[in-house]
Design an enzyme around this catalytic site. Structure first.
Site, PDB file in Angstrom:
ATOM      1  N   VAL A 181       0.823  -1.211   0.000  1.00 25.94           N
ATOM      2  CA  VAL A 181       0.000   0.000   0.000  1.00 25.94           C
ATOM      3  C   VAL A 181       0.862   1.269   0.000  1.00 25.94           C
ATOM      4  O   VAL A 181       1.882   1.336   0.680  1.00 25.94           O
ATOM      5  CB  VAL A 181      -1.012  -0.025   1.185  1.00 25.94           C
ATOM      6  N   ASP A 182       0.425   2.221  -0.805  1.00 30.85           N
ATOM      7  CA  ASP A 182       1.041   3.546  -0.849  1.00 30.85           C
ATOM      8  C   ASP A 182       0.156   4.447   0.014  1.00 30.85           C
ATOM      9  O   ASP A 182      -0.907   4.881  -0.421  1.00 30.85           O
ATOM     10  CB  ASP A 182       1.074   4.019  -2.314  1.00 30.85           C
ATOM     11  N   ASP A 183       0.592   4.681   1.264  1.00 29.58           N
ATOM     12  CA  ASP A 183      -0.208   5.480   2.191  1.00 29.58           C
ATOM     13  C   ASP A 183       0.396   6.882   2.276  1.00 29.58           C
ATOM     14  O   ASP A 183       0.096   7.754   1.457  1.00 29.58           O
ATOM     15  CB  ASP A 183      -0.256   4.759   3.543  1.00 29.58           C
ATOM     16  N   ARG A 212       3.473   7.413   1.696  1.00 26.41           N
ATOM     17  CA  ARG A 212       4.498   7.310   0.650  1.00 26.41           C
ATOM     18  C   ARG A 212       5.925   7.396   1.199  1.00 26.41           C
ATOM     19  O   ARG A 212       6.897   7.389   0.446  1.00 26.41           O
ATOM     20  CB  ARG A 212       4.260   8.378  -0.420  1.00 26.41           C
ATOM     21  N   TRP A 229      -2.965 -11.801   5.240  1.00 27.94           N
ATOM     22  CA  TRP A 229      -1.783 -12.283   5.959  1.00 27.94           C
ATOM     23  C   TRP A 229      -1.659 -11.669   7.351  1.00 27.94           C
ATOM     24  O   TRP A 229      -0.779 -12.055   8.115  1.00 27.94           O
ATOM     25  CB  TRP A 229      -0.501 -12.039   5.149  1.00 27.94           C
TER      26      TRP A 229
HETATM   27  P1  5GP Z   1       3.570   4.563   4.022  1.00 31.28           P
HETATM   28  O1  5GP Z   1       2.833   5.438   5.002  1.00 31.28           O
HETATM   29  O2  5GP Z   1       5.044   4.716   4.146  1.00 31.28           O
HETATM   30  O3  5GP Z   1       3.074   4.755   2.615  1.00 31.28           O
HETATM   31  O4  5GP Z   1       3.216   3.071   4.427  1.00 31.28           O
HETATM   32  C1  5GP Z   1       3.921   2.437   5.457  1.00 31.28           C
HETATM   33  C2  5GP Z   1       3.358   1.117   5.794  1.00 31.28           C
HETATM   34  O5  5GP Z   1       2.219   1.325   6.634  1.00 31.28           O
HETATM   35  C3  5GP Z   1       2.842   0.242   4.665  1.00 31.28           C
HETATM   36  O6  5GP Z   1       3.844  -0.470   3.994  1.00 31.28           O
HETATM   37  C4  5GP Z   1       1.926  -0.676   5.435  1.00 31.28           C
HETATM   38  O7  5GP Z   1       2.640  -1.727   6.025  1.00 31.28           O
HETATM   39  C5  5GP Z   1       1.360   0.234   6.516  1.00 31.28           C
HETATM   40  N1  5GP Z   1       0.018   0.696   6.111  1.00 31.28           N
HETATM   41  C6  5GP Z   1      -0.342   1.925   5.689  1.00 31.28           C
HETATM   42  N2  5GP Z   1      -1.658   1.952   5.417  1.00 31.28           N
HETATM   43  C7  5GP Z   1      -2.138   0.707   5.678  1.00 31.28           C
HETATM   44  C8  5GP Z   1      -3.438   0.093   5.593  1.00 31.28           C
HETATM   45  O8  5GP Z   1      -4.458   0.676   5.209  1.00 31.28           O
HETATM   46  N3  5GP Z   1      -3.507  -1.208   5.974  1.00 31.28           N
HETATM   47  C9  5GP Z   1      -2.435  -1.918   6.404  1.00 31.28           C
HETATM   48  N4  5GP Z   1      -2.629  -3.175   6.746  1.00 31.28           N
HETATM   49  N5  5GP Z   1      -1.195  -1.379   6.484  1.00 31.28           N
HETATM   50  C10 5GP Z   1      -1.052  -0.085   6.115  1.00 31.28           C
END
Ligand code: 5GP
Length: 181
Positions: free
Chosen positions: A100-102, A104, A161
């Protein structure tokens, strides 16, 4: 936070569709680089469709207690990297995979680390992209970006998972959500 459940079947189909998008784009990666732990299973499924070697790194969030405000800031921490990065990345076409790209931030860190080894081409593939203002920035040298589904910003994706309870119940809920949407 509103949750959306995803089943293994749905994820497999999403990756299958994504692999078609990769092939149609003309990007022919030499390697798949999965970001653990969230991108591991997606990376493995992608390998089935693209038939490329799969490498794994591990990046996870930790609390940075030294930002001066007393409030912990979440930062991605590289826990495991490649054993021969120059050999594995330099001059190669690399496809990074995560679930997921949250915000980022994780993807930014991973892209920057890979770009330091001068790959020939760089692509990014995620199961889900949350439609929100991003904190992390994607580098200009990123050639391809593939997302399976766009999710609303407030939604929390629950992946199979991660399920500690009954996986069949989770899958039933996921299937119900899929037919309702
Ligand atoms: P980032 O904020 O750097 O894009 O995402 C970091 C990590 O937060 C992701 O790789 C994921 O493991 C976790 N994450 C962010 N949003 C979600 C979500 O909606 N569901 C889950 N299960 N993990 C998330």
């Amino acid at each position: 936070m509103e949750k959306q459940y995803f089943s293994y079947n749905e994820i497999h189909t999403t990756i299958q569709n994504l692999s078609k998008k990769v092939q149609e784009s003309g990007f022919d990666p030499d390697i798949i680089l999965a970001i653990g732990s969230g991108g591991l299973i997606s990376g493995r499924i992608l390998k089935t469709f693209l038939g490329k070697p799969l490498y794994v790194v591990s990046i996870s969030y930790y609390d940075d207690l030294e930002d001066g405000t007393g409030v912990p800031k979440l930062k991605p921490l590289v826990q495991q990297w490649l054993d021969k990065p120059t050999e594995q990345l330099k001059g190669k076409k690399v496809l990074i995979v995560d679930e997921v790209d949250d915000t980022r931030k994780t993807l930014q860190v991973c892209c920057e680390l890979v770009l330091a080894y001068e790959p020939a081409e760089l692509g990014l593939l995620v199961l889900h992209n949350k439609l929100k203002e991003k904190v992390g920035r994607l580098p200009e040298k990123l050639h391809y970006y593939f997302a399976g589904l766009e999710l609303p910003p407030h939604l929390w994706a629950v992946y199979p998972w991660e399920v500690e309870g009954c996986i069949k119940e989770h899958s039933t809920l996921a299937d119900k959500m899929l037919t309702e949407n």
